[in-house]
Write an enzyme that holds these catalytic residues in place. Structure first.
Site, PDB file in Angstrom:
ATOM      1  N   CYS A  92       0.921   2.887  -2.882  1.00  8.03           N
ATOM      2  CA  CYS A  92       2.128   3.475  -3.481  1.00  8.03           C
ATOM      3  C   CYS A  92       1.780   4.639  -4.401  1.00  8.03           C
ATOM      4  O   CYS A  92       2.594   5.524  -4.637  1.00  8.03           O
ATOM      5  CB  CYS A  92       2.879   2.428  -4.302  1.00  8.03           C
ATOM      6  N   HIS A 135       6.295  -3.720   2.293  1.00 14.46           N
ATOM      7  CA  HIS A 135       6.170  -2.777   3.401  1.00 14.46           C
ATOM      8  C   HIS A 135       4.837  -3.044   4.078  1.00 14.46           C
ATOM      9  O   HIS A 135       4.035  -3.853   3.596  1.00 14.46           O
ATOM     10  CB  HIS A 135       6.314  -1.323   2.951  1.00 14.46           C
TER      11      HIS A 135
END
Length: 110
Positions: A105, A18
């Site tokens: 994350c 991402h």
């Protein structure tokens, strides 16, 4: 408020899960980026700190107040950030890395 959204298409960029795995906001008008994102029109107005190819995983960093949280074990990038005046906090991420997890994350931002 003078802010406009910009699209950064990472579908053709190998190695990026991402956007935050290749780009980190360092504040002060600076971004840390992997080389594959360096020519993105949406980030041209920022000063870029390029991440060495061998330190690619460490591009997933998080700035909190006056500190940059960085995966431990990437001395070239850590030194580059320190020379720019950042207080770098290296963190052991080896177990999270095994599952493609990174610092962004694991963070919640308000």
């Amino acid at each position: 408020r003078g802010v406009r959204p910009h699209l950064i298409d990472i579908r053709g960029v190998p190695g990026l899960l991402h956007l935050k795995t290749g780009l980190a906001d360092l504040g002060d008008g600076r971004l840390m980026a992997v080389a594959a994102l360096a020519e993105e029109p949406a980030i041209r107005r920022f000063e870029l700190v390029l991440v060495p190819e061998e330190d690619h995983y460490a591009a997933n960093a998080v700035r909190v107040n006056d500190r940059v949280l960085l995966a431990a074990g990437f001395p070239v990038l850590e030194l580059r950030l320190r020379r720019l005046g950042y207080d770098v906090v290296p963190l052991g991420m080896s177990e999270f890395r095994k599952m493609d997890g990174g610092l962004s994350c694991l963070s919640l931002r308000w």
